[in-house]
Enzyme design. Structure first.
Site, PDB file in Angstrom:
ATOM      1  N   LEU A  53       0.862  -1.182   0.000  1.00 42.85           N
ATOM      2  CA  LEU A  53       0.000   0.000   0.000  1.00 42.85           C
ATOM      3  C   LEU A  53       0.899   1.232   0.000  1.00 42.85           C
ATOM      4  O   LEU A  53       1.852   1.307   0.787  1.00 42.85           O
ATOM      5  CB  LEU A  53      -0.901   0.036   1.241  1.00 42.85           C
ATOM      6  CG  LEU A  53      -2.044  -0.985   1.321  1.00 42.85           C
ATOM      7  CD1 LEU A  53      -2.803  -0.805   2.627  1.00 42.85           C
ATOM      8  CD2 LEU A  53      -2.985  -0.853   0.143  1.00 42.85           C
ATOM      9  N   ASP A  54       0.605   2.193  -0.875  1.00 39.09           N
ATOM     10  CA  ASP A  54       1.366   3.438  -0.902  1.00 39.09           C
ATOM     11  C   ASP A  54       1.229   4.173   0.425  1.00 39.09           C
ATOM     12  O   ASP A  54       0.252   3.968   1.156  1.00 39.09           O
ATOM     13  CB  ASP A  54       0.874   4.335  -2.039  1.00 39.09           C
ATOM     14  CG  ASP A  54       1.233   3.776  -3.411  1.00 39.09           C
ATOM     15  OD1 ASP A  54       2.111   2.896  -3.472  1.00 39.09           O
ATOM     16  OD2 ASP A  54       0.618   4.220  -4.405  1.00 39.09           O
ATOM     17  N   PRO A  55       2.183   5.046   0.748  1.00 41.43           N
ATOM     18  CA  PRO A  55       2.133   5.766   2.034  1.00 41.43           C
ATOM     19  C   PRO A  55       0.803   6.462   2.317  1.00 41.43           C
ATOM     20  O   PRO A  55       0.332   6.444   3.455  1.00 41.43           O
ATOM     21  CB  PRO A  55       3.280   6.765   1.910  1.00 41.43           C
ATOM     22  CG  PRO A  55       4.271   6.061   1.037  1.00 41.43           C
ATOM     23  CD  PRO A  55       3.447   5.316   0.021  1.00 41.43           C
ATOM     24  N   LYS A  56       0.168   7.061   1.315  1.00 44.79           N
ATOM     25  CA  LYS A  56      -1.074   7.796   1.548  1.00 44.79           C
ATOM     26  C   LYS A  56      -2.300   6.891   1.671  1.00 44.79           C
ATOM     27  O   LYS A  56      -3.346   7.325   2.154  1.00 44.79           O
ATOM     28  CB  LYS A  56      -1.306   8.807   0.415  1.00 44.79           C
ATOM     29  CG  LYS A  56      -0.299   9.952   0.388  1.00 44.79           C
ATOM     30  CD  LYS A  56      -0.640  10.923  -0.732  1.00 44.79           C
ATOM     31  CE  LYS A  56       0.359  12.076  -0.768  1.00 44.79           C
ATOM     32  NZ  LYS A  56       0.045  13.038  -1.868  1.00 44.79           N
ATOM     33  N   VAL A  57      -2.177   5.650   1.234  1.00 40.94           N
ATOM     34  CA  VAL A  57      -3.322   4.735   1.218  1.00 40.94           C
ATOM     35  C   VAL A  57      -3.508   4.120   2.606  1.00 40.94           C
ATOM     36  O   VAL A  57      -2.541   3.785   3.294  1.00 40.94           O
ATOM     37  CB  VAL A  57      -3.123   3.631   0.169  1.00 40.94           C
ATOM     38  CG1 VAL A  57      -4.306   2.670   0.154  1.00 40.94           C
ATOM     39  CG2 VAL A  57      -2.937   4.263  -1.211  1.00 40.94           C
TER      40      VAL A  57
END
Length: 290
Positions: A53-57
């Protein structure tokens, strides 16, 4: 050798050494950073997350601890589910639901330039795609898809089909088979449970948060094998028909999980034969878990 204790009879140390935590990832850290923090906090040699998961997700990020990292491949077999905000670049057309529904199919996708995998064209299937709400230039989508689907790319392609252009806004993962968002826990919950156990010896909170890793295998067909066969498997032998007590229906080459009668996971493997045969190999080993 001694096989691992049944899932319900394990000590806290044994639980952490073969456990899974259904974490609610917060925005900020990467999935890799979260797994590293869990590894250090639980004082185990390894920890692995169930899909980047990307940092913002935010959202559902199961983390496997200790020896349980050997089962991480199972998350490639299951589906992922997301809720995403589609940010439209113009007013949405009146038939937005019908257009979006057309993407409920196998799709060609090429990983983005920043991806860690090779940028080759590949097919990923969208199992379900629903427009939950449309407000101004935003559409709330629910997406159930094959593992490895790029939601950012899907959002871009939907925008092209709508004729408005679009990009992915907020994204939250609500499920990764066999886990969903109904019993997520936070890193703070885990930290509090570990501190309570280490300071007082009370492990009730810890057992609510760290589950036996067998929970990560519940979406796979299962094969029950005799304890003496499990000992042979632990030493590298495949699963032969005489050692099979029971088996779910599974297609040839399908990933299956093998257990002893008390529910202890023994191995992952591919179904290669018939459990009703007398001597044939039934499961070819991929990962030994004991």
């Amino acid at each position: 050798m001694t096989l691992r204790a049944p899932p319900d009879d394990r000590s806290p140390e044994e639980l952490l050494e073969f456990g899974v935590i259904n974490l609610d990832k917060s925005p900020g850290p990467s999935a890799h950073q979260v797994a590293a923090w869990v590894r250090d906090r639980c004082d185990v040699e390894q920890a692995a997350h169930a899909g980047t998961l990307d940092p913002k997700v935010t959202g559902c990020l199961p983390v496997l601890t200790g020896v349980a990292t050997r089962v991480s491949q199972v998350f490639l077999e299951g589906a992922k589910e997301y809720v995403s905000v589609l940010e439209l670049h113009d007013e949405p057309p009146g038939d937005i639901e019908a257009i979006v529904e057309e993407f409920e199919a196998p799709l060609y996708q090429k990983p983005p330039r920043k991806s860690a995998v090779s940028r080759r064209l590949r097919v990923r299937e969208i199992y379900e795609l629903d427009v939950l709400e449309v407000r101004d230039r935003q559409a709330l989508l629910r997406i159930r898809c094959e593992s490895g689907t790029y939601i950012r790319k899907l959002s871009h392609d939907i925008g092209l089909a709508l004729g408005t252009g679009a990009h992915m806004g907020h994204l939250r993962r609500t499920g990764t088979d066999p886990f969903d968002d109904t019993d997520l826990v936070t890193l703070h919950d885990l930290s509090d449970a570990l501190e309570r156990w280490r300071e007082t010896g009370k492990d009730d909170w810890l057992r609510e948060i760290v589950h036996p890793a067998e929970r990560a295998l519940t979406h796979l067909p299962s094969v029950t094998i005799a304890p003496n066969a499990a000992v042979q498997v632990a030493n590298g032998a495949p699963v032969y028909a005489p050692g099979v007590i029971d088996a779910d229906d599974a297609e040839r080459d399908q990933l299956v999980a093998c257990f002893t009668p008390n529910g202890t996971a023994v191995c992952l493997g591919r179904m290669v034969g018939d459990a009703d045969a007398e001597t044939d190999e039934v499961v070819a080993l991929e990962r030994v878990l004991v």
